[in-house]
Design an enzyme around this catalytic site. Sequence first.
Site, mmCIF file in Angstrom:
data_model
loop_
_atom_site.group_PDB
_atom_site.id
_atom_site.type_symbol
_atom_site.label_atom_id
_atom_site.label_comp_id
_atom_site.label_asym_id
_atom_site.label_seq_id
_atom_site.Cartn_x
_atom_site.Cartn_y
_atom_site.Cartn_z
ATOM 1 N N LYS A 25 0.873 -1.194 0.000
ATOM 2 C CA LYS A 25 0.000 0.000 0.000
ATOM 3 C C LYS A 25 0.892 1.221 0.000
ATOM 4 C CE LYS A 25 -3.317 2.258 3.165
ATOM 5 N NZ LYS A 25 -4.184 2.970 2.244
ATOM 6 N N THR A 28 -2.447 6.853 0.254
ATOM 7 C CA THR A 28 -3.636 6.958 1.084
ATOM 8 C C THR A 28 -4.487 8.075 0.513
ATOM 9 O OG1 THR A 28 -4.472 7.240 3.339
ATOM 10 C CG2 THR A 28 -2.499 8.486 2.767
ATOM 11 N N GLU A 78 -3.389 0.813 -3.547
ATOM 12 C CA GLU A 78 -3.986 0.574 -2.218
ATOM 13 C C GLU A 78 -4.067 -0.915 -1.905
ATOM 14 O OE1 GLU A 78 -5.250 2.506 0.238
ATOM 15 O OE2 GLU A 78 -5.866 4.425 -0.601
HETATM 16 C C1 LIG Z 1 -7.537 6.796 10.085
HETATM 17 C C2 LIG Z 1 -7.838 6.987 8.631
HETATM 18 O O1 LIG Z 1 -8.627 7.813 8.262
HETATM 19 N N1 LIG Z 1 -7.211 6.182 7.784
HETATM 20 C C3 LIG Z 1 -7.293 6.161 6.426
HETATM 21 C C4 LIG Z 1 -8.190 6.901 5.685
HETATM 22 C C5 LIG Z 1 -8.131 6.772 4.316
HETATM 23 N N2 LIG Z 1 -7.221 5.951 3.745
HETATM 24 C C6 LIG Z 1 -6.364 5.255 4.527
HETATM 25 O O2 LIG Z 1 -5.508 4.516 3.966
HETATM 26 N N3 LIG Z 1 -6.402 5.353 5.837
#
Ligand SMILES: CC(=O)Nc1cc[nH]c(=O)n1
Length: 108
Positions: A25, A28, A78
């Site tokens: 990954k 984000t 991802e």
């Molecule tokens: C904690 C949090 O919001 N984590 C996220 C949100 C979106 N993508 C991701 O990889 N992690």
Amino acid sequence: MTTNAIPTEMTFFARFESDILSGKKTITIRDESESHYVPGTTVDVSTYEDGRWFCRLEILTVEPIAFSDLNDFHAQQENMTLAELKGVIHDIYPGIEKLYVVNYALVN
Ligand SMILES: CC(=O)Nc1cc[nH]c(=O)n1
């Protein structure tokens, strides 16, 4: 006053930890409130659920993306299918169209 401070921390749901640490990954996708990361800076990463630190990441790029423009390349980065990615993002950010792709690299 911390309003314009460069972020030095990032949280991820614990279920993403192994994919991040294994390099599966590499992006984000966040909403506007979590879009202020700065390329070239490093952030300390911990779990959202219990604040457990697990790595440092260098921020490489931050680019806007519309939810409707998410594609198979984002999903690949991802380590998900596109349907899985859209479901995850919809669950985290329901109804939000304006998003940001944060591309990062593990700091050893
Ligand atoms: C904690 C949090 O919001 N984590 C996220 C949100 C979106 N993508 C991701 O990889 N992690």
